[in-house]
Design a protein around this motif. Structure first.
Motif, PDB file in Angstrom:
ATOM      1  N   LYS A   1     -22.886 -17.803  76.350  1.00  0.00           N
ATOM      2  CA  LYS A   1     -23.486 -16.564  75.860  1.00  0.00           C
ATOM      3  C   LYS A   1     -24.872 -16.826  75.281  1.00  0.00           C
ATOM      4  N   ILE A   2     -25.650 -15.742  75.157  1.00  0.00           N
ATOM      5  CA  ILE A   2     -26.985 -15.839  74.572  1.00  0.00           C
ATOM      6  C   ILE A   2     -26.853 -16.206  73.091  1.00  0.00           C
ATOM      7  N   GLN A   3     -27.608 -17.219  72.670  1.00  0.00           N
ATOM      8  CA  GLN A   3     -27.532 -17.702  71.302  1.00  0.00           C
ATOM      9  C   GLN A   3     -28.423 -16.871  70.384  1.00  0.00           C
ATOM     10  N   GLU A   4     -28.076 -16.879  69.108  1.00  0.00           N
ATOM     11  CA  GLU A   4     -28.848 -16.106  68.130  1.00  0.00           C
ATOM     12  C   GLU A   4     -30.309 -16.532  68.114  1.00  0.00           C
ATOM     13  N   SER A   5     -30.563 -17.809  68.381  1.00  0.00           N
ATOM     14  CA  SER A   5     -31.948 -18.303  68.407  1.00  0.00           C
ATOM     15  C   SER A   5     -32.734 -17.709  69.571  1.00  0.00           C
ATOM     16  N   GLU A   6     -32.033 -17.082  70.532  1.00  0.00           N
ATOM     17  CA  GLU A   6     -32.697 -16.483  71.691  1.00  0.00           C
ATOM     18  C   GLU A   6     -32.803 -14.958  71.595  1.00  0.00           C
ATOM     19  N   TYR A   7     -32.320 -14.390  70.514  1.00  0.00           N
ATOM     20  CA  TYR A   7     -32.321 -12.929  70.406  1.00  0.00           C
ATOM     21  C   TYR A   7     -33.734 -12.350  70.457  1.00  0.00           C
ATOM     22  N   HIS A   8     -34.717 -13.151  70.055  1.00  0.00           N
ATOM     23  CA  HIS A   8     -36.094 -12.643  70.076  1.00  0.00           C
ATOM     24  C   HIS A   8     -36.596 -12.420  71.511  1.00  0.00           C
ATOM     25  N   LEU A   9     -35.868 -12.973  72.496  1.00  0.00           N
ATOM     26  CA  LEU A   9     -36.237 -12.778  73.901  1.00  0.00           C
ATOM     27  C   LEU A   9     -35.632 -11.504  74.486  1.00  0.00           C
ATOM     28  N   LEU A  10     -34.869 -10.785  73.658  1.00  0.00           N
ATOM     29  CA  LEU A  10     -34.182  -9.584  74.124  1.00  0.00           C
ATOM     30  C   LEU A  10     -34.848  -8.332  73.580  1.00  0.00           C
ATOM     31  N   ASN A  11     -34.500  -7.238  74.237  1.00  0.00           N
ATOM     32  CA  ASN A  11     -34.967  -5.923  73.792  1.00  0.00           C
ATOM     33  C   ASN A  11     -33.774  -4.973  73.801  1.00  0.00           C
ATOM     34  N   LEU A  12     -33.600  -4.235  72.706  1.00  0.00           N
ATOM     35  CA  LEU A  12     -32.499  -3.283  72.607  1.00  0.00           C
ATOM     36  C   LEU A  12     -32.927  -1.955  73.226  1.00  0.00           C
ATOM     37  N   ASN A  13     -32.331  -1.613  74.369  1.00  0.00           N
ATOM     38  CA  ASN A  13     -32.639  -0.353  75.050  1.00  0.00           C
ATOM     39  C   ASN A  13     -31.677   0.722  74.555  1.00  0.00           C
ATOM     40  N   GLN A  14     -32.224   1.676  73.836  1.00  0.00           N
ATOM     41  CA  GLN A  14     -31.390   2.747  73.281  1.00  0.00           C
ATOM     42  C   GLN A  14     -31.448   4.013  74.128  1.00  0.00           C
ATOM     43  N   TYR A  15     -32.298   4.034  75.139  1.00  0.00           N
ATOM     44  CA  TYR A  15     -32.408   5.170  76.052  1.00  0.00           C
ATOM     45  C   TYR A  15     -32.524   6.496  75.293  1.00  0.00           C
ATOM     46  N   PRO A  16     -33.555   6.657  74.484  1.00  0.00           N
ATOM     47  CA  PRO A  16     -33.687   7.915  73.725  1.00  0.00           C
ATOM     48  C   PRO A  16     -33.940   9.096  74.642  1.00  0.00           C
ATOM     49  N   ASN A  17     -33.363  10.233  74.303  1.00  0.00           N
ATOM     50  CA  ASN A  17     -33.532  11.467  75.069  1.00  0.00           C
ATOM     51  C   ASN A  17     -33.247  11.233  76.547  1.00  0.00           C
ATOM     52  N   PHE A  18     -32.196  10.465  76.820  1.00  0.00           N
ATOM     53  CA  PHE A  18     -31.920  10.071  78.199  1.00  0.00           C
ATOM     54  C   PHE A  18     -31.671  11.298  79.072  1.00  0.00           C
TER      55      PHE A  18
END
Length: 971
Positions: free
Chosen positions: A505-522
């Motif tokens: 799994k993705i490690q916490e040290s790699e979370y900065h490489l991610l983006n949280l897509n919340q799909y606003p007003n989808f």
């Protein structure tokens, strides 16, 4: 000064202007610019003012009426003012012309807000011209990408439906000629300025655009001279959301003893699109005498685009899905919970895909026109065109194994629900794959043309025109293809990854490489989905190649074997291809007229003979693939240089007749033979051999080499052009010279040499490969008719006398005869549509991109300082592709247990869009207006057709309503 309309004088004067001009293209500049025509009678001056939308319609009507060919036009009704915001959107108003609402017809998963490909009478083989000269984009095709060119630079656009022999060959569907202005067509000094603020209500961003034109002319001792300078810039931002149903699969293990259709799943995505477009144009004209003209033009268009897509997509095996509470209707799934019976969960991917493209097209042209005598005239033209396109399509994906997916298909759109808290935890994701694709293209062409015409008096033979044209075009292309590279995949267990351990799994040290897509007003608040998604950041996609190397490098310590990540270097000659094409054409056209007949007839008959010679250089690339055990014959080998030569000659006759039944009623007949050469992307000398494990196999299986799947994607430098016999019959009634006309046209096209992919067995280095390459294999017949009606209702009482209406309708039917490919071990050899259970679709599918019905309704109002326009364009469903990506067996549809391989037909559903504008003339110099695209917030849909599970919507798209507040100034 008196303002009035004189019907007889206006028609004859304007017709004489068009007939006396050396080409139809340049004649329109005087008609279209500002739409005012000035004439003198005797000692007094009589001014006839035709302006705005009314002038644009009248100019287009005169072009159609006086043209030798069957042609329809859009004319600018002011400086830098085509009636729509882009060229593609403008010409879709012409009968017989349709545009794509997708980035390409073969990609039904990516919407295009401005529209893309142009088809004439259902044919996408359309020639593009700039002022009657060849123009193209270096993207592997032969036409200009019309979305790359600023509409503000154009004086008008002509669409030729059936050519004459003096027109450049290659327009199988038709020829689209973009016309710019010339300074000696304008009356003295002209200055035009415009500025707009463009707002998209979905992406909620405002972008600028502007244009400026300066033109002047002078009488000097050396003759009359004129210059024109024009620049246009525009910026655009849009957003598109999409929801997708996936294919149904026939299962006999869901309900015992019954065949039930269970879906693979459903998914969603959002895409943001940004583009900048800059165009510059300059022209110089010099008339040292009444008989000689010299001209120089320079044109440059730059297009810079980027779209970013955040998607969560189905990645699971459809054959291992189960459902305990599924509701079926006639054996087809309607709602229920899906889960994976053989793996850790339903595999879903979450990616960021960034696609960038930077294109430039530059055109320098110059020529001389010489009226040698009353009977002899000559012209020459030299043109240099250069176009470059650089693109990066970069995808990085995470993946997550969902414990379940609740799917409800009882509504119009799917309702998708899963464990929201599970989706929201970045610790449940793993790095899945990377997939870059680099393409860099450069094309150059030098074209030289010389024409002569001999005019004959007192004879039915009016003139004889003859000429020759030669071109030298080179195309250099770098194409690394889509280089999919897995990081962690479930099928790597027991081979590349420890079978007793879960996927890392993705490690916490790699979370900065991610983006949280919340799909606003989808989906503008109408989307039925839940949960947020962790996907790679945009920086990872745009950071190629280093970011990709870092991801794979960080994963390599977890591999127990086979760290086989490879980076395709664009500078590696294996991915390069060079083509050179020379064409040599001669033509002769006889113009004739029988004015003394009870029903006068005129027209032309001619022939064009063209020789095409081409060479292509590239490489045969062997697979970088080995097995653990020793191989008698290895798969890999050094790349081999490939060189090919191809040539052919085409004789293309044409006939255009016009009969004048009355002063205002004409009948036309046109017959011609036409060709469309294959795209340069199809003519590459390139063969990429690939070796891969079949499902369930890996490097540790100790399988014999003969069990490895061997395939190849190749191009074909020996392709010939598609050929067509085409006929048109039309009737035209010009019932007033204020834009009133009714017309109808019947047309027929018979095509041979249609290009489709074939799969053949070929041997390389001792191994047999299934090679997919394009071939001339099919034929088609296209029949249809066009109807059109234009009128301004001056007879109505004020204020309704400012109303005008344009309506046109096109009907097209087609039949194809494309033989099926030979079956090559169920590797997708078939060209036919096949359902997911292996059942072939009965009969032949229609020609791609061809809507049976299409129509336009354009309402206009022009009274005093106010000008209003509403334009509705609609087209019926049409076939986009058979087995497009995501709808074929390459995406998890091959069932190794029974050899099932499917290719589903994907259709674009009926679609319409309403656009409009309102302008107010503040005074003679300034106007202010509001332009709106997609007023009704139209939804675009695709249809997936299956035999056993029936037809249903495959995807749904919504995008912005776009607003442009515009200020214009003319001096």
């Amino acid at each position: 000064m008196t303002h009035h309309h004189n019907k007889k004088f206006t028609r004859k004067t304007l017709a004489r202007l068009i007939r006396s001009a050396s080409t139809l293209s340049f004649a329109v500049g005087a008609l279209g610019f500002g739409n005012s025509v000035y004439a003198q009678e005797g000692a007094g001056i009589e001014e006839i003012i035709v302006s705005g939308q009314r002038g644009s319609v009248q100019s287009a009507q005169l072009l159609k009426q006086n043209a030798e060919q069957i042609v329809d036009s859009i004319v600018s009704d002011d400086i830098g003012k085509l009636p729509d915001r882009s060229i593609t959107e403008a010409i879709q108003r012409i009968s017989g012309v349709t545009i794509e609402r997708f980035i390409s017809i073969g990609d039904p998963e990516h919407f295009s807000a401005e529209g893309s490909g142009v088809a004439v009478r259902g044919m996408r083989h359309v020639r593009s011209e700039l002022n009657g000269r060849d123009s193209f984009s270096a993207s592997g095709g032969r036409s200009l990408s019309f979305e790359d060119v600023p509409a503000e630079l154009m004086a008008g656009v002509d669409v030729y439906k059936n050519p004459s022999a003096d027109m450049i060959e290659g327009g199988l569907g038709g020829t689209v000629n973009l016309r710019t202005k010339m300074p000696l067509e304008l009356d003295g000094q002209k200055i035009g300025l415009s500025a707009s603020a463009n707002y998209g209500d979905f992406i909620e961003e405002t972008k600028p655009s502007f244009s400026a034109l300066y033109s002047n002319r002078w009488d000097t001792n050396a003759g009359e001279m004129g210059i024109l300078l024009d620049v246009a810039y525009s910026d655009l931002a849009t957003r598109t959301d999409g929801i997708f149903n996936r294919a149904m699969f026939a299962r006999t293990d869901i309900v015992e003893g019954q065949k039930m259709w269970l879906p693979k799943g459903a998914d969603w995505r959002t895409m943001e699109y940004q583009r900048e477009r800059l165009g510059t144009y300059g022209a110089f004209q010099w008339r040292p005498s009444d008989t000689t003209e010299v001209y120089l033009t320079a044109f440059r268009s730059s297009y810079d685009m980027q779209w970013n897509e955040d998607a969560i997509f189905v990645n699971n095996d459809p054959w291992t899905l189960g459902s305990d509470n599924a509701v079926f209707e006639n054996g087809v799934f309607r709602s229920g919970r899906l889960y994976d019976t053989a793996n850790d969960g339903m595999s879903y991917g979450a990616d960021i895909r960034a696609s960038t493209r930077e294109s430039k097209t530059t055109d320098f042209s110059g020529g001389v026109k010489w009226q040698a005598s009353d009977k002899w005239s000559f012209s020459t033209d030299l043109q240099y065109t250069k176009s470059t396109t650089d693109s990066l399509d970069s995808t990085v994906a995470t993946a997550i194994d969902l414990p379940y997916l609740d799917l409800d298909l009882t509504g119009r759109m799917p309702k998708i629900t899963s464990d929201a808290s599970y989706l929201a935890d970045p610790g449940n994701y793993y790095w899945a794959f990377t997939m870059p694709h680099i393409e860099e293209s450069e094309a150059e062409q030098i074209a030289f043309r010389i024409d002569g015409e001999y005019t004959i008096e007192d004879s039915f033979l009016r003139s004889i025109k003859f000429g020759a044209r030669a071109t030298d075009r080179t195309a250099d292309n770098i194409d690394t293809a889509y280089n999919w590279q897995g990081i962690y995949q479930p099928w790597m267990k027991g081979w590349k990854l420890d079978p007793d351990q879960p996927l890392p799994k993705i490690q916490e040290s790699e979370y900065h490489l991610l983006n949280l897509n919340q799909y606003p007003n989808f989906f503008k608040g109408k989307g039925n989905m839940n949960g947020v998604v962790w996907a790679p950041s945009l920086d990872l996609a745009l950071g190629y190649p280093k970011s990709f190397q870092d991801l794979h490098g960080a994963a390599s310590p977890n591999y127990i074997c086979c760290d086989d990540f490879t980076l395709r270097d664009k500078n590696d000659p294996d991915w390069s291809n060079r083509q050179e094409e020379n064409t040599y054409a001669v033509h002769a056209v006889a113009r004739f007229g029988f004015a003394d007949l009870a029903k006068p007839i005129d027209g032309n008959i001619g022939v064009r003979v063209v020789r095409t010679e081409m060479t292509a250089d590239g490489f045969l690339v062997y697979p970088d693939f080995t097995l653990n055990q020793a191989e008698e014959k290895p798969f890999n080998a050094p790349s081999e240089f490939l060189s090919a030569e191809n040539s052919y000659t085409n004789v293309l006759p044409s006939l255009n007749l016009r009969m004048q039944l009355r002063d205002d009623v004409f009948l036309r007949f046109a017959a011609s033979q036409a060709i469309s050469r294959p795209d340069f992307s199809q003519l590459k000398s390139f063969r990429n051999l690939e070796a891969s494990f079949r499902d369930g196999q890996n490097a540790e299986s100790n399988i014999p080499a003969s069990e490895v799947r061997l395939s190849s994607t190749a191009k074909n430098p020996y392709l010939k052009p598609i050929e067509a016999d085409q006929f048109d019959v039309s009737a035209e009634w010009y019932f007033d010279d204020k834009g009133g006309m009714i017309y109808g046209t019947l047309f027929h096209k018979s095509l041979t040499g249609i290009i489709r992919d074939s799969v053949v067995r070929e041997t390389y280095n001792g191994w047999d490969y299934n090679v997919t390459r394009p071939e001339n294999v099919g034929s088609a017949k296209i029949n249809g008719f066009e109807l059109g009606y234009n009128q301004f209702f001056d007879m109505l009482p004020a204020p309704w006398d400012g109303l005008g209406l344009q309506v046109n309708y096109t009907y097209i039917d087609s039949s194809t005869n494309i033989p099926d490919a030979a079956d090559a071990d169920n590797e997708g050899a078939t060209r036919s549509a096949v359902d997911t259970d292996g059942t072939p679709f009965p009969g032949k599918q229609p020609y791609e991109g061809l809507s049976k019905n299409a129509y336009n309704i354009i309402g206009m109002y022009e009274k005093g300082p106010v000008s209003v326009r509403l334009a509705w364009s609609w087209r019926s469903e049409y076939l986009m592709a058979i087995g497009a990506n995501g709808y074929d067996g390459d995406n998890g549809g091959v069932n190794e247990s029974n050899g099932t391989y499917y290719r589903l037909p994907i259709w674009s559903d009926d679609s319409g869009q309403l656009d409009g504008s309102i302008f107010y003339n503040i005074n003679d110099n300034f106007s202010l207006g509001l332009e709106v695209n997609n007023i009704t917030n139209s939804e675009t849909r695709t249809i997936m057709k299956q035999i056993g599970a029936g037809d249903r919507y495959a995807s749904f798209f919504v995008n912005d309503t776009r607003y442009a507040l515009t200020l214009r100034a003319n001096f």
